[in-house]
Design a protein around this motif. Structure first.
Motif, PDB file in Angstrom:
ATOM      1  N   ALA A 110     -25.195  82.408  49.929  1.00 49.61           N
ATOM      2  CA  ALA A 110     -25.587  81.879  48.618  1.00 49.61           C
ATOM      3  C   ALA A 110     -26.553  80.709  48.786  1.00 49.61           C
ATOM      4  CB  ALA A 110     -24.350  81.435  47.844  1.00 49.61           C
ATOM      5  N   GLY A 111     -26.346  79.916  49.845  1.00 47.82           N
ATOM      6  CA  GLY A 111     -27.277  78.822  50.115  1.00 47.82           C
ATOM      7  C   GLY A 111     -28.670  79.331  50.444  1.00 47.82           C
ATOM      8  N   LEU A 112     -28.749  80.419  51.226  1.00 48.08           N
ATOM      9  CA  LEU A 112     -30.067  80.974  51.554  1.00 48.08           C
ATOM     10  C   LEU A 112     -30.749  81.532  50.309  1.00 48.08           C
ATOM     11  CD1 LEU A 112     -32.158  81.738  53.684  1.00 48.08           C
ATOM     12  CD2 LEU A 112     -30.903  83.883  54.048  1.00 48.08           C
ATOM     13  N   VAL A 113     -29.991  82.256  49.490  1.00 47.89           N
ATOM     14  CA  VAL A 113     -30.567  82.792  48.242  1.00 47.89           C
ATOM     15  C   VAL A 113     -31.000  81.652  47.330  1.00 47.89           C
ATOM     16  CG1 VAL A 113     -30.049  84.126  46.162  1.00 47.89           C
ATOM     17  CG2 VAL A 113     -29.255  84.935  48.392  1.00 47.89           C
ATOM     18  N   SER A 114     -30.209  80.586  47.284  1.00 43.03           N
ATOM     19  CA  SER A 114     -30.565  79.434  46.450  1.00 43.03           C
ATOM     20  C   SER A 114     -31.871  78.800  46.908  1.00 43.03           C
ATOM     21  CB  SER A 114     -29.440  78.393  46.490  1.00 43.03           C
ATOM     22  OG  SER A 114     -28.253  78.921  45.954  1.00 43.03           O
ATOM     23  N   SER A 115     -32.124  78.843  48.204  1.00 45.13           N
ATOM     24  CA  SER A 115     -33.396  78.284  48.707  1.00 45.13           C
ATOM     25  C   SER A 115     -34.578  79.010  48.098  1.00 45.13           C
ATOM     26  CB  SER A 115     -33.427  78.383  50.240  1.00 45.13           C
ATOM     27  OG  SER A 115     -32.367  77.668  50.818  1.00 45.13           O
ATOM     28  N   GLY A 116     -34.507  80.345  48.078  1.00 48.57           N
ATOM     29  CA  GLY A 116     -35.611  81.119  47.515  1.00 48.57           C
ATOM     30  C   GLY A 116     -35.707  80.992  46.009  1.00 48.57           C
ATOM     31  N   VAL A 117     -34.560  81.104  45.326  1.00 47.62           N
ATOM     32  CA  VAL A 117     -34.578  81.025  43.862  1.00 47.62           C
ATOM     33  C   VAL A 117     -34.983  79.629  43.403  1.00 47.62           C
ATOM     34  CG1 VAL A 117     -33.166  81.228  41.781  1.00 47.62           C
ATOM     35  CG2 VAL A 117     -32.863  82.857  43.660  1.00 47.62           C
ATOM     36  N   GLY A 118     -34.450  78.614  44.081  1.00 48.80           N
ATOM     37  CA  GLY A 118     -34.798  77.242  43.709  1.00 48.80           C
ATOM     38  C   GLY A 118     -36.277  76.968  43.910  1.00 48.80           C
ATOM     39  N   ALA A 119     -36.843  77.436  45.030  1.00 49.74           N
ATOM     40  CA  ALA A 119     -38.276  77.244  45.266  1.00 49.74           C
ATOM     41  C   ALA A 119     -39.101  77.959  44.207  1.00 49.74           C
ATOM     42  CB  ALA A 119     -38.636  77.751  46.661  1.00 49.74           C
ATOM     43  N   LEU A 120     -38.667  79.140  43.765  1.00 44.64           N
ATOM     44  CA  LEU A 120     -39.389  79.882  42.733  1.00 44.64           C
ATOM     45  C   LEU A 120     -39.348  79.163  41.392  1.00 44.64           C
ATOM     46  CD1 LEU A 120     -40.911  82.463  41.940  1.00 44.64           C
ATOM     47  CD2 LEU A 120     -38.685  83.534  41.475  1.00 44.64           C
ATOM     48  N   ILE A 121     -38.182  78.637  41.016  1.00 47.04           N
ATOM     49  CA  ILE A 121     -38.066  77.901  39.750  1.00 47.04           C
ATOM     50  C   ILE A 121     -38.951  76.660  39.761  1.00 47.04           C
ATOM     51  CG2 ILE A 121     -36.481  76.569  38.312  1.00 47.04           C
ATOM     52  CD1 ILE A 121     -34.293  78.531  39.050  1.00 47.04           C
ATOM     53  N   ILE A 122     -38.931  75.945  40.889  1.00 43.56           N
ATOM     54  CA  ILE A 122     -39.776  74.742  40.999  1.00 43.56           C
ATOM     55  C   ILE A 122     -41.251  75.122  40.923  1.00 43.56           C
ATOM     56  CG2 ILE A 122     -40.482  72.881  42.549  1.00 43.56           C
ATOM     57  CD1 ILE A 122     -37.607  72.797  43.572  1.00 43.56           C
ATOM     58  N   ALA A 123     -41.620  76.234  41.567  1.00 46.72           N
ATOM     59  CA  ALA A 123     -43.020  76.664  41.565  1.00 46.72           C
ATOM     60  C   ALA A 123     -43.478  77.037  40.165  1.00 46.72           C
ATOM     61  CB  ALA A 123     -43.187  77.858  42.509  1.00 46.72           C
ATOM     62  N   ILE A 124     -42.584  77.535  39.323  1.00 44.61           N
ATOM     63  CA  ILE A 124     -42.949  77.883  37.944  1.00 44.61           C
ATOM     64  C   ILE A 124     -42.914  76.653  37.051  1.00 44.61           C
ATOM     65  CG2 ILE A 124     -42.241  79.234  35.931  1.00 44.61           C
ATOM     66  CD1 ILE A 124     -41.169  81.347  37.863  1.00 44.61           C
ATOM     67  N   TYR A 125     -41.918  75.794  37.293  1.00 46.55           N
ATOM     68  CA  TYR A 125     -41.705  74.661  36.396  1.00 46.55           C
ATOM     69  C   TYR A 125     -42.759  73.568  36.557  1.00 46.55           C
ATOM     70  CZ  TYR A 125     -39.513  70.323  34.737  1.00 46.55           C
ATOM     71  OH  TYR A 125     -39.267  69.120  34.133  1.00 46.55           O
ATOM     72  N   TRP A 172     -31.567  74.734  55.491  1.00 51.25           N
ATOM     73  CA  TRP A 172     -30.477  75.717  55.636  1.00 51.25           C
ATOM     74  C   TRP A 172     -30.371  76.209  57.079  1.00 51.25           C
ATOM     75  CZ3 TRP A 172     -30.175  80.869  57.040  1.00 51.25           C
ATOM     76  CH2 TRP A 172     -29.006  81.545  56.705  1.00 51.25           C
ATOM     77  N   THR A 173     -31.517  76.404  57.735  1.00 52.59           N
ATOM     78  CA  THR A 173     -31.530  76.875  59.124  1.00 52.59           C
ATOM     79  C   THR A 173     -30.923  75.853  60.066  1.00 52.59           C
ATOM     80  OG1 THR A 173     -33.511  78.195  58.679  1.00 52.59           O
ATOM     81  CG2 THR A 173     -32.988  77.752  60.982  1.00 52.59           C
ATOM     82  N   PHE A 174     -31.219  74.572  59.824  1.00 52.47           N
ATOM     83  CA  PHE A 174     -30.610  73.522  60.639  1.00 52.47           C
ATOM     84  C   PHE A 174     -29.077  73.581  60.533  1.00 52.47           C
ATOM     85  CE2 PHE A 174     -34.594  70.646  60.480  1.00 52.47           C
ATOM     86  CZ  PHE A 174     -35.072  71.253  61.625  1.00 52.47           C
ATOM     87  N   GLY A 175     -28.595  73.820  59.320  1.00 54.33           N
ATOM     88  CA  GLY A 175     -27.147  73.954  59.144  1.00 54.33           C
ATOM     89  C   GLY A 175     -26.585  75.138  59.899  1.00 54.33           C
ATOM     90  N   LEU A 176     -27.329  76.251  59.881  1.00 53.22           N
ATOM     91  CA  LEU A 176     -26.872  77.444  60.601  1.00 53.22           C
ATOM     92  C   LEU A 176     -26.860  77.194  62.110  1.00 53.22           C
ATOM     93  CD1 LEU A 176     -25.976  80.372  60.137  1.00 53.22           C
ATOM     94  CD2 LEU A 176     -28.359  81.073  60.445  1.00 53.22           C
ATOM     95  N   LEU A 177     -27.887  76.499  62.603  1.00 55.70           N
ATOM     96  CA  LEU A 177     -27.919  76.169  64.027  1.00 55.70           C
ATOM     97  C   LEU A 177     -26.759  75.257  64.415  1.00 55.70           C
ATOM     98  CD1 LEU A 177     -31.762  75.598  64.570  1.00 55.70           C
ATOM     99  CD2 LEU A 177     -30.387  77.543  65.340  1.00 55.70           C
TER     100      LEU A 177
END
Length: 396
Positions: free
Chosen positions: A101-116, A158-163
């Motif tokens: 869910a964190g990874l999906v949030s990264s993409g969705v959040g970036a998309l919302i910011i890019a539109i907003y 998110w990747t740093f957290g996974l590492l």
């Protein structure tokens, strides 16, 4: 999902969340024109403080706060940076659903910011009265750059957290391997100690049972012969004394091993068979000994096993067999070291196969890489064993 934190970790997270909230309140009071709101600061600070205690709750609070900012037209403030440690926590501490869910949030959040951001009046490019079609390429490019920039930052966090999660798992697996290796070594040492105790118990049984059988036979013989042949009494007493001294010396060594776990137990070999046979003959047991074939060199473990098997078989014959009849001992050097001890059964009600002697002989033969068998045959009790002429024992 609620995680348990150490007191120091809990205090650190509370302090960081409090400092974040104080910073937002300070910025809002210092620059009211930025359009920031304490609501966003409170939400993001709460998400920051809960990121390690409960990553899914922290992610939910961060999403709710971000949506409130978008729909209430609240401008970004320093507390929005809290989304980065929250995304880190979802990958590092969250369960499987929270992690993805964190990874999906990264993409969705970036998309919302890019539109907003490009469509917001404060961040859109100054295009004047240019038509919508003419504005579209600039807006699209701005959205794409914004999306990729924020996506890279979010996914990197998110990747740093996974590492970090992978590194922790690897470290825990390493500790588990070390613990497992220590447990394996402890088990091997305990097995070796148990094997040594079993070996000492077998030797103790062989020494004591044989020596007592000889002593009893000599004592009985002396008692019966004291009137008819007084000279035999002295011979019997001498044999009893010699046997008892040898048994006492052997038992002392074995007891020292049990006490100190060191020293060597008696290790008789095939060359000692003559002394054993003479000792039993002196006890009144008629023995005929023969060897078939040319003797070859065998290992110490095979010699010890052969000696102990013959000793136990003859001791059983002395204790349970008909001592008036001859006992045959045969060593066959054909393909292997074959052992055969045949003695007369005194009565069918008292077979020689009872007790621990048979089990001990079988165990000795098998440990030396051979086989063992014992049983009645045509009114006699026959012990058979085979030991390899060349055998390399497997050591741990």
């Amino acid at each position: 999902m609620i995680r348990t934190l150490k007191p120091a970790q809990l205090v650190f997270d509370i302090v960081v969340a409090t400092l974040c909230l104080l910073l937002v309140l300070y910025v809002s009071a210092l620059s009211p024109s930025l359009g920031t709101s304490p609501v966003a600061g409170i939400g993001m600070s709460a998400a920051l403080g809960l990121r390690r205690i409960s990553p899914p709750i922290a992610l939910g609070i961060a999403w709710l706060t971000s949506l409130v900012q978008v729909f209430a037209d609240i401008g970004p403030d320093p507390s929005n940076l809290a989304i980065l440690p929250v995304l880190y926590a979802t990958a590092s501490y969250g369960d499987r659903i929270t992690k993805w869910a964190g990874l999906v949030s990264s993409g969705v959040g970036a998309l919302i910011i890019a539109i907003y951001l490009p469509l917001d009046a404060g961040y859109a490019p100054d295009l004047g009265s240019v038509s919508i079609l003419a504005q579209l390429p600039a807006i699209t490019l701005t959205m794409l750059i914004t999306f990729l920039s924020f996506l890279a930052v979010f996914v990197l966090s998110w990747t740093f957290g996974l590492l970090a999660r992978t590194w922790r798992a690897s470290r825990e697996a390493g500790r588990a391997r070390i613990i497992a290796e220590r447990q394996r070594l402890d088990a091997e040492r305990e097995a070796a100690r148990e094997h040594e105790r079993t070996r000492i118990a077998r030797d103790m049984h062989d020494v004591v049972a044989h020596s007592l059988a000889v002593v009893i036979a000599q004592a009985d013989g002396a008692r019966y012969a004291k009137d008819a042949d007084p000279g035999a009494v002295g011979t019997a007493l001498e044999a009893i004394s010699t046997t008892a001294r040898e048994a006492l010396a052997d038992v002392r060594v074995l007891l020292a091993q049990l006490r100190h776990n060191q020293g060597e137990s008696p290790q008789p070999v095939l060359a000692d068979l003559d002394r054993l046979l003479d000792q039993l003959r002196a006890s009144g047991l008629p023995i005929r000994f023969e060897q078939v074939g040319e003797p070859v060199a065998v290992g110490t473990s095979q010699q010890l096993a052969a000696y102990r098997i013959v000793q136990e078989a003859l001791t059983n014959a002395l204790r349970h067999g008909d001592v008036a009849k001859q006992v045959d001992v045969r060593l066959d050097w054909a393909d292997e070291l074959g052992i055969r001890v045949s003695s007369a059964i005194l009565t069918p009600e008292h077979p020689q196969g009872i007790g621990h002697g048979i089990a001990g002989m079988r165990e000795r033969a098998e440990l030396a890489g051979g086989w063992f068998d014992a049983g009645p045959e045509a009114g006699r009790w026959v012990v058979r064993a085979g030991l390899p002429s060349v055998f390399e024992p497997v050591t741990a």
